[in-house]
Design an enzyme around this catalytic site. Structure first.
Site, PDB file in Angstrom:
ATOM      1  N   GLY A   1       0.807  -0.990  -0.054  1.00 19.00           N
ATOM      2  CA  GLY A   1       0.090   0.028   0.015  1.00 19.00           C
ATOM      3  C   GLY A   1       0.769   1.045  -0.084  1.00 19.00           C
TER       4      GLY A   1
ATOM      5  N   ASN B   1      -3.017  -8.380   0.318  1.00 18.49           N
ATOM      6  CA  ASN B   1      -3.853  -9.125  -0.480  1.00 18.49           C
ATOM      7  C   ASN B   1      -4.404  -8.291  -1.780  1.00 18.49           C
ATOM      8  OD1 ASN B   1      -5.515  -6.894   0.358  1.00 18.49           O
ATOM      9  ND2 ASN B   1      -7.321  -8.333   1.170  1.00 18.49           N
TER      10      ASN B   1
ATOM     11  N   VAL C   1      -4.911 -11.054   5.740  1.00 22.58           N
ATOM     12  CA  VAL C   1      -4.873 -11.286   7.008  1.00 22.58           C
ATOM     13  C   VAL C   1      -5.904 -11.715   8.010  1.00 22.58           C
ATOM     14  CG1 VAL C   1      -2.678  -9.433   7.308  1.00 22.58           C
ATOM     15  CG2 VAL C   1      -5.105  -8.547   7.569  1.00 22.58           C
TER      16      VAL C   1
ATOM     17  N   GLY D   1      -1.200 -13.330  17.440  1.00 22.09           N
ATOM     18  CA  GLY D   1      -1.154 -14.697  17.608  1.00 22.09           C
ATOM     19  C   GLY D   1       0.095 -15.046  17.290  1.00 22.09           C
TER      20      GLY D   1
ATOM     21  N   TYR E   1     -14.349   1.249  10.227  1.00 18.17           N
ATOM     22  CA  TYR E   1     -13.047   1.714  10.293  1.00 18.17           C
ATOM     23  C   TYR E   1     -12.608   2.140  11.747  1.00 18.17           C
ATOM     24  CZ  TYR E   1      -8.778   3.868   8.912  1.00 18.17           C
ATOM     25  OH  TYR E   1      -7.203   4.267   8.904  1.00 18.17           O
TER      26      TYR E   1
ATOM     27  N   LYS F   1     -10.645  -0.234  14.137  1.00 23.46           N
ATOM     28  CA  LYS F   1      -9.316   0.206  14.661  1.00 23.46           C
ATOM     29  C   LYS F   1      -9.362   0.469  16.387  1.00 23.46           C
ATOM     30  CE  LYS F   1      -6.906   0.878  10.910  1.00 23.46           C
ATOM     31  NZ  LYS F   1      -5.344   0.327  10.839  1.00 23.46           N
TER      32      LYS F   1
ATOM     33  N   THR G   1      -2.030  11.513   6.276  1.00 17.04           N
ATOM     34  CA  THR G   1      -0.726  11.491   5.632  1.00 17.04           C
ATOM     35  C   THR G   1      -0.938  11.141   4.024  1.00 17.04           C
ATOM     36  OG1 THR G   1       0.104  10.073   7.577  1.00 17.04           O
ATOM     37  CG2 THR G   1       1.305  10.049   5.649  1.00 17.04           C
TER      38      THR G   1
ATOM     39  N   ARG H   1      -8.732   9.872  -1.170  1.00 19.57           N
ATOM     40  CA  ARG H   1      -8.570  10.731  -0.141  1.00 19.57           C
ATOM     41  C   ARG H   1      -8.149  12.175  -0.630  1.00 19.57           C
ATOM     42  NH1 ARG H   1      -4.717   6.904   3.595  1.00 19.57           N
ATOM     43  NH2 ARG H   1      -4.459   5.688   1.540  1.00 19.57           N
TER      44      ARG H   1
HETATM   45  P1  NAD Z   1      -3.547   1.867   1.550  1.00 19.12           P
HETATM   46  O1  NAD Z   1      -4.826   1.273   1.438  1.00 19.12           O
HETATM   47  O2  NAD Z   1      -2.860   2.497   0.521  1.00 19.12           O
HETATM   48  O3  NAD Z   1      -2.604   0.411   2.097  1.00 19.12           O
HETATM   49  C1  NAD Z   1      -3.391  -0.493   2.899  1.00 19.12           C
HETATM   50  C2  NAD Z   1      -2.764  -1.744   2.330  1.00 19.12           C
HETATM   51  O4  NAD Z   1      -3.207  -2.905   3.014  1.00 19.12           O
HETATM   52  C3  NAD Z   1      -2.851  -2.252   0.873  1.00 19.12           C
HETATM   53  O5  NAD Z   1      -1.810  -2.484   0.236  1.00 19.12           O
HETATM   54  C4  NAD Z   1      -4.054  -3.174   0.773  1.00 19.12           C
HETATM   55  O6  NAD Z   1      -3.971  -4.038  -0.120  1.00 19.12           O
HETATM   56  C5  NAD Z   1      -3.729  -3.921   1.974  1.00 19.12           C
HETATM   57  N1  NAD Z   1      -4.900  -4.668   2.625  1.00 19.12           N
HETATM   58  C6  NAD Z   1      -6.237  -4.417   2.922  1.00 19.12           C
HETATM   59  N2  NAD Z   1      -6.780  -5.187   3.366  1.00 19.12           N
HETATM   60  C7  NAD Z   1      -6.022  -6.325   3.509  1.00 19.12           C
HETATM   61  C8  NAD Z   1      -6.182  -7.689   4.215  1.00 19.12           C
HETATM   62  N3  NAD Z   1      -7.124  -8.230   4.393  1.00 19.12           N
HETATM   63  N4  NAD Z   1      -5.219  -8.455   3.903  1.00 19.12           N
HETATM   64  C9  NAD Z   1      -3.874  -8.032   3.576  1.00 19.12           C
HETATM   65  N5  NAD Z   1      -3.622  -6.990   3.012  1.00 19.12           N
HETATM   66  C10 NAD Z   1      -4.628  -6.079   3.057  1.00 19.12           C
HETATM   67  O7  NAD Z   1      -3.387   2.659   2.828  1.00 19.12           O
HETATM   68  P2  NAD Z   1      -2.236   3.511   3.597  1.00 19.12           P
HETATM   69  O8  NAD Z   1      -2.510   4.922   3.729  1.00 19.12           O
HETATM   70  O9  NAD Z   1      -0.920   2.907   3.255  1.00 19.12           O
HETATM   71  O10 NAD Z   1      -2.596   2.899   5.344  1.00 19.12           O
HETATM   72  C11 NAD Z   1      -1.932   1.924   5.903  1.00 19.12           C
HETATM   73  C12 NAD Z   1      -2.205   1.849   7.210  1.00 19.12           C
HETATM   74  O11 NAD Z   1      -1.941   2.942   7.976  1.00 19.12           O
HETATM   75  C13 NAD Z   1      -3.687   1.332   7.221  1.00 19.12           C
HETATM   76  O12 NAD Z   1      -3.673   0.314   8.298  1.00 19.12           O
HETATM   77  C14 NAD Z   1      -4.358   2.642   7.833  1.00 19.12           C
HETATM   78  O13 NAD Z   1      -5.516   2.621   8.432  1.00 19.12           O
HETATM   79  C15 NAD Z   1      -3.153   3.386   8.471  1.00 19.12           C
HETATM   80  N6  NAD Z   1      -3.222   4.857   8.599  1.00 19.12           N
HETATM   81  C16 NAD Z   1      -3.054   5.610   7.563  1.00 19.12           C
HETATM   82  C17 NAD Z   1      -3.396   6.815   7.430  1.00 19.12           C
HETATM   83  C18 NAD Z   1      -2.904   7.842   6.230  1.00 19.12           C
HETATM   84  O14 NAD Z   1      -3.371   8.956   6.353  1.00 19.12           O
HETATM   85  N7  NAD Z   1      -2.328   7.242   5.334  1.00 19.12           N
HETATM   86  C19 NAD Z   1      -3.974   7.291   8.618  1.00 19.12           C
HETATM   87  C20 NAD Z   1      -4.163   6.613   9.515  1.00 19.12           C
HETATM   88  C21 NAD Z   1      -4.041   5.301   9.659  1.00 19.12           C
HETATM   89  N1  UDP Z   2     -12.619  15.593   1.100  1.00 20.90           N
HETATM   90  C1  UDP Z   2     -13.184  16.683   0.013  1.00 20.90           C
HETATM   91  N2  UDP Z   2     -13.006  16.199  -1.381  1.00 20.90           N
HETATM   92  C2  UDP Z   2     -12.356  15.167  -1.869  1.00 20.90           C
HETATM   93  C3  UDP Z   2     -12.024  13.936  -0.724  1.00 20.90           C
HETATM   94  C4  UDP Z   2     -12.072  14.373   0.519  1.00 20.90           C
HETATM   95  O1  UDP Z   2     -13.718  17.587   0.417  1.00 20.90           O
HETATM   96  O2  UDP Z   2     -12.421  14.839  -2.789  1.00 20.90           O
HETATM   97  C5  UDP Z   2     -12.668  15.976   2.577  1.00 20.90           C
HETATM   98  C6  UDP Z   2     -13.517  14.938   3.213  1.00 20.90           C
HETATM   99  O3  UDP Z   2     -14.940  15.172   3.408  1.00 20.90           O
HETATM  100  C7  UDP Z   2     -12.824  15.029   4.619  1.00 20.90           C
HETATM  101  C8  UDP Z   2     -11.510  15.628   4.354  1.00 20.90           C
HETATM  102  O4  UDP Z   2     -11.386  16.084   2.869  1.00 20.90           O
HETATM  103  O5  UDP Z   2     -13.354  16.439   5.265  1.00 20.90           O
HETATM  104  C9  UDP Z   2     -10.462  14.564   4.481  1.00 20.90           C
HETATM  105  O6  UDP Z   2     -11.129  13.488   3.818  1.00 20.90           O
HETATM  106  P1  UDP Z   2     -10.255  12.073   3.337  1.00 20.90           P
HETATM  107  O7  UDP Z   2     -11.128  11.102   2.587  1.00 20.90           O
HETATM  108  O8  UDP Z   2      -8.739  12.374   2.789  1.00 20.90           O
HETATM  109  O9  UDP Z   2      -9.623  11.580   4.942  1.00 20.90           O
HETATM  110  P2  UDP Z   2     -10.342  11.468   6.408  1.00 20.90           P
HETATM  111  O10 UDP Z   2      -9.529  12.406   7.327  1.00 20.90           O
HETATM  112  O11 UDP Z   2     -11.862  12.290   6.183  1.00 20.90           O
HETATM  113  O12 UDP Z   2     -10.395  10.400   6.758  1.00 20.90           O
END
Ligand code: NAD
Ligand code: UDP
Length: 312
Positions: free
Chosen positions: A13, A35, A60, A103, A146, A150, A176, A187
């Site tokens: 990801g 996956n 997972v 586990g 979600y 979490k 991020t 996003r």
């Molecule tokens: P992303 O969607 O790009 O990456 C998630 C990855 O997990 C993907 O590669 C997806 O294929 C894999 N995945 C999903 N379900 C799966 C499963 N059941 N088994 C195996 N793989 C699986 O998202 P990301 O931004 O890289 O986020 C990574 C982690 O960080 C996530 O747990 C997310 O909740 C957490 N997180 C990210 C942000 C952010 O802003 N990027 C903020 C808060 C938390």
């Molecule tokens: N948002 C938006 N336009 C878009 C996508 C998102 O205005 O095309 C807004 C969304 O409603 C939220 C904020 O931007 O208020 C951040 O959204 P995101 O999905 O990036 O992450 P969130 O913090 O809500 O999980």
């Protein structure tokens, strides 16, 4: 040199791919498990030739056994449109994924880090949000799959720690962005950049007065590694995010300015339970991890725009 064996779930990801690369560069052996629900091979294709990198296609929600020293548990879709696409699967991924990985950690005596989220604070009534805040989450709304997934994972991590002495670390990640986000991720940062580069309308949901604090991915990866290597007994949860807070309208204007786009801003309905404001209190990370973000919005957006120019 001792090479650590490290499992990264969700490694293909957005965040996972940066983490795999950094861990490999530091001389570790990295097992990337995914996956491919939202991840892409494209994100890690450049690592496939490295003999210390291994790609494992696995989900997972099913147990997986491997001898490793550390586990970073990132598997879970993170974009609201993707985690709401199949909410039951999202909860299974968070909860069963946590049980399976905990586990495994217990069995092979590995240290395990959970990628939690600022979403555990919901639509917060305390601002900025410290780790001691219990949050304001709608348990039956669209985002609950979600948020509650979490929150359950955090509870499971603490339970395995208290009951089975598993060495755990919990990071609460705030919004991020950066290279390797999927152009259709959904996003806000990737949406606005992709729209701006194509001179399409920029879609603001609601009035654009809601806020987020945006962190560049390199700062996050640094925080994750520091937390994994933090002192024994320090479990977190610890906030990792950039406290610089912007309205979504300000973000749209910044993206238009930096891309020189002709896009106009349009307003669409605000999704339900969309948090109004979000800003991390990072004093715990500063104290325990000596961590603070180093890349501000304009610099991070510029790098991210360059990435999207190369892929769309
Ligand atoms: P992303 O969607 O790009 O990456 C998630 C990855 O997990 C993907 O590669 C997806 O294929 C894999 N995945 C999903 N379900 C799966 C499963 N059941 N088994 C195996 N793989 C699986 O998202 P990301 O931004 O890289 O986020 C990574 C982690 O960080 C996530 O747990 C997310 O909740 C957490 N997180 C990210 C942000 C952010 O802003 N990027 C903020 C808060 C938390
Ligand atoms: N948002 C938006 N336009 C878009 C996508 C998102 O205005 O095309 C807004 C969304 O409603 C939220 C904020 O931007 O208020 C951040 O959204 P995101 O999905 O990036 O992450 P969130 O913090 O809500 O999980």
């Amino acid at each position: 040199m001792i090479r650590k064996k490290i499992l990264v779930t969700g490694g293909a990801g957005f965040v996972g791919s940066h983490l795999c690369e950094r861990l490999l560069n530091e001389g570790n052996e990295v097992y990337c498990l995914d996956n491919f629900f939202t991840g892409q091979k494209q994100n890690i294709v450049h690592l496939l030739g490295n003999p210390y990198f291994e790609l494992i296609r696995h989900d997972v929600v099913n147990p997986y056994l491997i001898e490793v020293d550390e586990i970073y548990n990132l598997a879970c879709p993170a974009s609201p449109i993707h985690y709401q696409y199949n909410p039951i699967k999202t909860m299974k991924t968070s909860v069963m994924g946590a049980i399976n990985m905990l586990g495994l950690a217990k069995r092979v005596n590995a240290k395990i880090l959970q990628a939690s989220t600022s979403e555990v604070y919901g639509d917060p009534l305390v601002h900025p949000q410290p780790e001691s805040y219990w949050g304001h989450v709608n348990p039956i709304g669209n985002r609950a799959c979600y948020d509650e997934g979490k929150r359950s994972a955090e509870a499971l991590f603490l339970n395995y720690h208290r009951q089975n002495d598993v060495d755990i670390k919990i990071i609460r990640i705030f919004n991020t962005y950066g290279p390797n986000m999927h152009p259709n991720d959904g996003r806000v940062v990737s949406n606005f950049i992709v729209q701006a580069l194509q001179n399409q309308d920029i879609t603001i949901y609601g009035q654009g007065n809601q806020t987020r604090s945006f962190q560049y991915v390199d700062d996050l990866v640094e925080g994750m590694i520091r937390l994994m290597n933090s002192r024994d007994g320090f479990t977190g949860p610890v906030n990792i995010g950039n406290p610089n807070e912007f309205t979504i309208l300000e973000l749209a204007q910044k993206v238009i300015e930096l891309t020189g786009s002709k896009s106009k801003i349009i307003y669409q309905p605000l999704p339900s339970d969309d948090p109004m404001q979000r800003q991390p209190d990072i004093s715990l990370a500063e104290k325990e991890l000596k961590w603070k973000p180093t890349i501000e919005l304009e610099e991070g957006l510029t790098k991210t725009i360059e990435f999207f120019k190369s892929v769309i």
